[in-house]
Enzyme design. Structure first.
Site, PDB file in Angstrom:
ATOM      1  N   HIS A  99       0.856  -1.184   0.000  1.00 37.36           N
ATOM      2  CA  HIS A  99       0.000   0.000   0.000  1.00 37.36           C
ATOM      3  C   HIS A  99       0.898   1.241   0.000  1.00 37.36           C
ATOM      4  O   HIS A  99       1.909   1.284   0.701  1.00 37.36           O
ATOM      5  CB  HIS A  99      -0.890  -0.024   1.243  1.00 37.36           C
ATOM      6  CG  HIS A  99      -1.889   1.086   1.300  1.00 37.36           C
ATOM      7  ND1 HIS A  99      -1.546   2.362   1.690  1.00 37.36           N
ATOM      8  CD2 HIS A  99      -3.219   1.111   1.028  1.00 37.36           C
ATOM      9  CE1 HIS A  99      -2.625   3.123   1.649  1.00 37.36           C
ATOM     10  NE2 HIS A  99      -3.651   2.390   1.252  1.00 37.36           N
ATOM     11  N   ASP A 136       0.891   4.214   1.354  1.00 38.55           N
ATOM     12  CA  ASP A 136       1.215   4.820   2.651  1.00 38.55           C
ATOM     13  C   ASP A 136       2.160   3.934   3.456  1.00 38.55           C
ATOM     14  O   ASP A 136       3.094   4.415   4.100  1.00 38.55           O
ATOM     15  CB  ASP A 136      -0.059   5.075   3.455  1.00 38.55           C
ATOM     16  CG  ASP A 136      -0.929   6.163   2.854  1.00 38.55           C
ATOM     17  OD1 ASP A 136      -0.376   7.067   2.195  1.00 38.55           O
ATOM     18  OD2 ASP A 136      -2.165   6.113   3.028  1.00 38.55           O
ATOM     19  N   LYS A 137       1.915   2.625   3.421  1.00 37.48           N
ATOM     20  CA  LYS A 137       2.781   1.702   4.157  1.00 37.48           C
ATOM     21  C   LYS A 137       4.160   1.621   3.518  1.00 37.48           C
ATOM     22  O   LYS A 137       5.168   1.446   4.212  1.00 37.48           O
ATOM     23  CB  LYS A 137       2.141   0.321   4.217  1.00 37.48           C
ATOM     24  CG  LYS A 137       1.285   0.106   5.430  1.00 37.48           C
ATOM     25  CD  LYS A 137       2.129  -0.033   6.690  1.00 37.48           C
ATOM     26  CE  LYS A 137       1.488   0.766   7.811  1.00 37.48           C
ATOM     27  NZ  LYS A 137       2.412   1.586   8.538  1.00 37.48           N
ATOM     28  N   GLU A 159      10.412  12.064   6.421  1.00 41.15           N
ATOM     29  CA  GLU A 159       9.105  11.912   5.776  1.00 41.15           C
ATOM     30  C   GLU A 159       9.315  11.489   4.320  1.00 41.15           C
ATOM     31  O   GLU A 159      10.230  11.974   3.644  1.00 41.15           O
ATOM     32  CB  GLU A 159       8.335  13.240   5.799  1.00 41.15           C
ATOM     33  CG  GLU A 159       8.206  13.877   7.175  1.00 41.15           C
ATOM     34  CD  GLU A 159       7.211  13.170   8.054  1.00 41.15           C
ATOM     35  OE1 GLU A 159       6.439  12.327   7.542  1.00 41.15           O
ATOM     36  OE2 GLU A 159       7.192  13.451   9.266  1.00 41.15           O
ATOM     37  N   GLU A 167      14.418  16.026   8.698  1.00 43.50           N
ATOM     38  CA  GLU A 167      15.598  16.472   9.428  1.00 43.50           C
ATOM     39  C   GLU A 167      16.428  15.279   9.876  1.00 43.50           C
ATOM     40  O   GLU A 167      15.887  14.221  10.207  1.00 43.50           O
ATOM     41  CB  GLU A 167      15.181  17.274  10.669  1.00 43.50           C
ATOM     42  CG  GLU A 167      14.250  16.487  11.587  1.00 43.50           C
ATOM     43  CD  GLU A 167      13.987  17.192  12.902  1.00 43.50           C
ATOM     44  OE1 GLU A 167      14.269  18.391  12.981  1.00 43.50           O
ATOM     45  OE2 GLU A 167      13.513  16.535  13.832  1.00 43.50           O
ATOM     46  N   LYS A 210      -5.706  -4.014   0.862  1.00 47.42           N
ATOM     47  CA  LYS A 210      -6.189  -3.576   2.166  1.00 47.42           C
ATOM     48  C   LYS A 210      -7.360  -4.464   2.554  1.00 47.42           C
ATOM     49  O   LYS A 210      -8.014  -5.065   1.699  1.00 47.42           O
ATOM     50  CB  LYS A 210      -6.585  -2.099   2.158  1.00 47.42           C
ATOM     51  CG  LYS A 210      -7.705  -1.731   1.222  1.00 47.42           C
ATOM     52  CD  LYS A 210      -7.763  -0.229   0.940  1.00 47.42           C
ATOM     53  CE  LYS A 210      -7.638   0.652   2.155  1.00 47.42           C
ATOM     54  NZ  LYS A 210      -7.805   2.088   1.816  1.00 47.42           N
ATOM     55  N   PHE A 223      -9.094  -4.302  -9.885  1.00 47.58           N
ATOM     56  CA  PHE A 223      -8.102  -3.559  -9.112  1.00 47.58           C
ATOM     57  C   PHE A 223      -6.730  -3.904  -9.685  1.00 47.58           C
ATOM     58  O   PHE A 223      -5.923  -4.572  -9.053  1.00 47.58           O
ATOM     59  CB  PHE A 223      -8.211  -3.939  -7.634  1.00 47.58           C
ATOM     60  CG  PHE A 223      -7.287  -3.190  -6.700  1.00 47.58           C
ATOM     61  CD1 PHE A 223      -6.529  -2.107  -7.111  1.00 47.58           C
ATOM     62  CD2 PHE A 223      -7.181  -3.589  -5.365  1.00 47.58           C
ATOM     63  CE1 PHE A 223      -5.690  -1.427  -6.233  1.00 47.58           C
ATOM     64  CE2 PHE A 223      -6.345  -2.926  -4.484  1.00 47.58           C
ATOM     65  CZ  PHE A 223      -5.596  -1.856  -4.915  1.00 47.58           C
ATOM     66  N   ASP A 264      -2.552   6.040  -6.202  1.00 39.27           N
ATOM     67  CA  ASP A 264      -2.794   6.946  -5.085  1.00 39.27           C
ATOM     68  C   ASP A 264      -1.463   7.326  -4.465  1.00 39.27           C
ATOM     69  O   ASP A 264      -0.556   6.488  -4.353  1.00 39.27           O
ATOM     70  CB  ASP A 264      -3.688   6.248  -4.043  1.00 39.27           C
ATOM     71  CG  ASP A 264      -4.256   7.206  -3.016  1.00 39.27           C
ATOM     72  OD1 ASP A 264      -4.080   8.436  -3.178  1.00 39.27           O
ATOM     73  OD2 ASP A 264      -4.882   6.740  -2.050  1.00 39.27           O
ATOM     74  N   ALA A 265      -1.331   8.578  -4.043  1.00 38.70           N
ATOM     75  CA  ALA A 265      -0.098   9.027  -3.396  1.00 38.70           C
ATOM     76  C   ALA A 265       0.082   8.327  -2.060  1.00 38.70           C
ATOM     77  O   ALA A 265      -0.879   7.929  -1.400  1.00 38.70           O
ATOM     78  CB  ALA A 265      -0.139  10.546  -3.196  1.00 38.70           C
ATOM     79  N   ARG A 299       0.398   8.185   7.603  1.00 38.61           N
ATOM     80  CA  ARG A 299      -1.011   8.385   7.297  1.00 38.61           C
ATOM     81  C   ARG A 299      -1.880   7.195   7.712  1.00 38.61           C
ATOM     82  O   ARG A 299      -3.088   7.210   7.526  1.00 38.61           O
ATOM     83  CB  ARG A 299      -1.196   8.676   5.802  1.00 38.61           C
ATOM     84  CG  ARG A 299      -2.533   9.352   5.499  1.00 38.61           C
ATOM     85  CD  ARG A 299      -2.525  10.146   4.217  1.00 38.61           C
ATOM     86  NE  ARG A 299      -2.135   9.368   3.058  1.00 38.61           N
ATOM     87  CZ  ARG A 299      -2.054   9.896   1.834  1.00 38.61           C
ATOM     88  NH1 ARG A 299      -2.315  11.187   1.643  1.00 38.61           N
ATOM     89  NH2 ARG A 299      -1.695   9.153   0.800  1.00 38.61           N
ATOM     90  N   LYS A 300      -1.268   6.165   8.289  1.00 38.50           N
ATOM     91  CA  LYS A 300      -2.028   4.996   8.717  1.00 38.50           C
ATOM     92  C   LYS A 300      -1.818   4.751  10.210  1.00 38.50           C
ATOM     93  O   LYS A 300      -1.493   3.650  10.653  1.00 38.50           O
ATOM     94  CB  LYS A 300      -1.612   3.768   7.895  1.00 38.50           C
ATOM     95  CG  LYS A 300      -2.142   3.798   6.466  1.00 38.50           C
ATOM     96  CD  LYS A 300      -3.661   3.616   6.440  1.00 38.50           C
ATOM     97  CE  LYS A 300      -4.240   3.654   5.032  1.00 38.50           C
ATOM     98  NZ  LYS A 300      -4.342   5.030   4.507  1.00 38.50           N
ATOM     99  N   LYS A 321      11.149   8.279  12.734  1.00 34.96           N
ATOM    100  CA  LYS A 321      11.522   9.075  13.911  1.00 34.96           C
ATOM    101  C   LYS A 321      12.398   8.269  14.863  1.00 34.96           C
ATOM    102  O   LYS A 321      12.084   7.119  15.180  1.00 34.96           O
ATOM    103  CB  LYS A 321      10.263   9.536  14.642  1.00 34.96           C
ATOM    104  CG  LYS A 321       9.395  10.479  13.813  1.00 34.96           C
ATOM    105  CD  LYS A 321       8.141  10.874  14.566  1.00 34.96           C
ATOM    106  CE  LYS A 321       7.277  11.817  13.717  1.00 34.96           C
ATOM    107  NZ  LYS A 321       6.018  12.172  14.399  1.00 34.96           N
ATOM    108  N   LYS A 341      11.943  11.198  19.802  1.00 32.11           N
ATOM    109  CA  LYS A 341      10.596  11.647  19.461  1.00 32.11           C
ATOM    110  C   LYS A 341       9.604  10.834  20.305  1.00 32.11           C
ATOM    111  O   LYS A 341       9.318   9.673  20.027  1.00 32.11           O
ATOM    112  CB  LYS A 341      10.310  11.449  17.974  1.00 32.11           C
ATOM    113  CG  LYS A 341      11.389  11.983  17.035  1.00 32.11           C
ATOM    114  CD  LYS A 341      11.534  13.491  17.126  1.00 32.11           C
ATOM    115  CE  LYS A 341      12.377  14.045  15.979  1.00 32.11           C
ATOM    116  NZ  LYS A 341      13.762  13.549  15.945  1.00 32.11           N
ATOM    117  N   ASP A 383       6.497  10.863  20.577  1.00 32.74           N
ATOM    118  CA  ASP A 383       5.275  10.336  19.972  1.00 32.74           C
ATOM    119  C   ASP A 383       5.496   8.916  19.474  1.00 32.74           C
ATOM    120  O   ASP A 383       4.523   8.175  19.290  1.00 32.74           O
ATOM    121  CB  ASP A 383       4.723  11.226  18.860  1.00 32.74           C
ATOM    122  CG  ASP A 383       5.776  11.844  17.972  1.00 32.74           C
ATOM    123  OD1 ASP A 383       6.946  11.460  18.098  1.00 32.74           O
ATOM    124  OD2 ASP A 383       5.428  12.707  17.166  1.00 32.74           O
TER     125      ASP A 383
END
Length: 381
Positions: free
Chosen positions: A16, A18-19, A44, A57, A162, A231, A239-240, A245-246, A266, A270, A272
């Site tokens: 996918h 995003d993954k 990123e 960074e 998915k 598909f 798709d970008a 995003r997941k 990260k 970090k 988070d």
């Protein structure tokens, strides 16, 4: 009926977009840490039709040939032929990396949190790995999809996919699988009927059987396999993709809150990422110790500060001892200082790869240090 409800969780395949972006960001983190264990990164990745952009960074004493890592990662998930819509050997790679902000670096140098925010960790008794059943099943289905794609290329299953699993609960105990949704990218040579048959036989049904001891799979289950039809166009061509995003796929499939901060790319300063791992570890130890059937641990930080501004425990009425005593025990036994989390969970060691967290969720039955529950023996009220 009172006490009866449905709950759905989603997972996505390693192909996918995003993954794939998450895996690139974490593969780069692994490379930087391998060369300089004290590296700090906030990487990123953006994917589009025929191109990759890597930005963010980095503070490090090592060198990484970023485009090579990007291409290797893309090819490893199966995008190695332009007929699939994306090819790691020929796509464009643009790198725009800069040094970590001096102001942030100074705060982190003193042991403070690398950012503000709130983080959550969850555990429950629904599965052996102490994860909610719907997300555990969805991840297992996507792991199976990746295995089928690699081991049986003749079936025509391609990288992007998915799925969703809906489970019927009675009084918050899983009873039966209600609905399975699975969309798999496939070869243009296959008919819709062939795709449906192959996905059901080779991906869905074997996964359901693996969970037959936890939930009823013999009742009437609704299946939606490639419900939109063909598909054949998938991945970044369709798709970008974007790092982070997941976040619900990465955590508990919607069973627990999420503070909003992404993980991949990260380093452990970090919070988070690192504090979310710590919260999962503590919640899992609470459940493994038999103090509760469900546990949610939450913390919050101010950037540059060493101690969290909040630590709390919620057990949803499943606690076997007073909840305030559990919370006091957590504060006594575990440190949530950023540097202490790094040390305790060995987040800068070479014992695991961060890229492995970016495939099928960051939590569950994996050899990650935050999944270890040996500390549960110390949680005695």
């Amino acid at each position: 009926m009172d006490g009866v409800r449905l709950f759905t969780s989603e997972s996505v395949s390693e192909g996918h977009p995003d993954k794939l972006a998450d895996q690139i960001s974490d593969a780069l983190l692994d490379r930087f840490l391998a060369g300089d264990p004290q590296s700090r990164t906030g990487i990123e990745t953006v994917l589009g039709k025929g191109f990759v952009v890597v930005t963010g960074e980095v503070k490090t004493e090592t060198y990484v040939e970023i485009p090579d890592v990007v291409r290797d990662t893309i090819e490893s998930v199966g995008y190695n032929d332009i007929s699939y819509g994306f090819d790691g050997r020929t796509c464009g790679v643009l790198v725009s990396i800069h040094n970590q902000s001096i102001e942030i670096a100074e705060a982190v140098d003193d042991g403070g949190a690398g950012d503000q925010g709130m983080m959550f960790g969850y555990a429950c008794t629904e599965t052996e790995e102490l994860m909610p059943l719907p997300i555990a099943m969805a991840h297992a289905m996507m792991r199976r999809q990746a295995w089928v794609k690699r081991e049986h290329p003749g079936l025509g299953i391609l990288p992007d996919a998915k799925c969703q699993v809906t489970v019927t609960y009675e009084d918050w105990r899983p009873k039966a699988v209600h609905t399975v949704v699975c969309s798999c990218q496939h070869s243009p040579k296959l008919t819709n009927e062939e795709v449906e048959q192959r996905v059901k036989e080779h991906i869905i049904e074997p996964t359901l059987r693996d969970f037959a001891d936890r939930v009823d799979i013999e009742g009437k289950i609704q299946y939606h396999i490639n419900p939109s039809g063909k598909f054949t166009i998938g991945g970044p061509e369709a798709d970008a993709g974007l790092t982070g995003r997941k976040v619900i796929v990465d955590t508990y499939g919607g069973f627990a809150p999420h503070g909003g901060g992404a993980f991949s790319g990260k380093d452990p300063t970090k919070v988070d990422r690192s504090a979310t791992y710590m919260c999962r570890h503590v919640a899992k130890c609470i459940v493994a110790a038999g103090l509760a059937e469900r546990a949610l641990v939450s913390v919050a930080y101010a950037i540059g500060m060493v101690d969290p501004v909040q630590i709390s425990v919620e057990t949803f009425g499943t606690n076997q001892v007073d909840e305030k005593k559990i919370e006091a025990l957590v504060r006594e036994r575990f440190s949530f200082k950023p540097r202490e989390i790094e040390r305790y969970l060995q987040l800068r060691s070479s014992k695991f790869l961060y890229r492995d967290t970016a495939r099928n969720g960051h939590f569950g039955a994996k050899p990650f240090p935050w999944e270890d529950t040996s500390a549960a023996k110390d949680l005695v009220v």
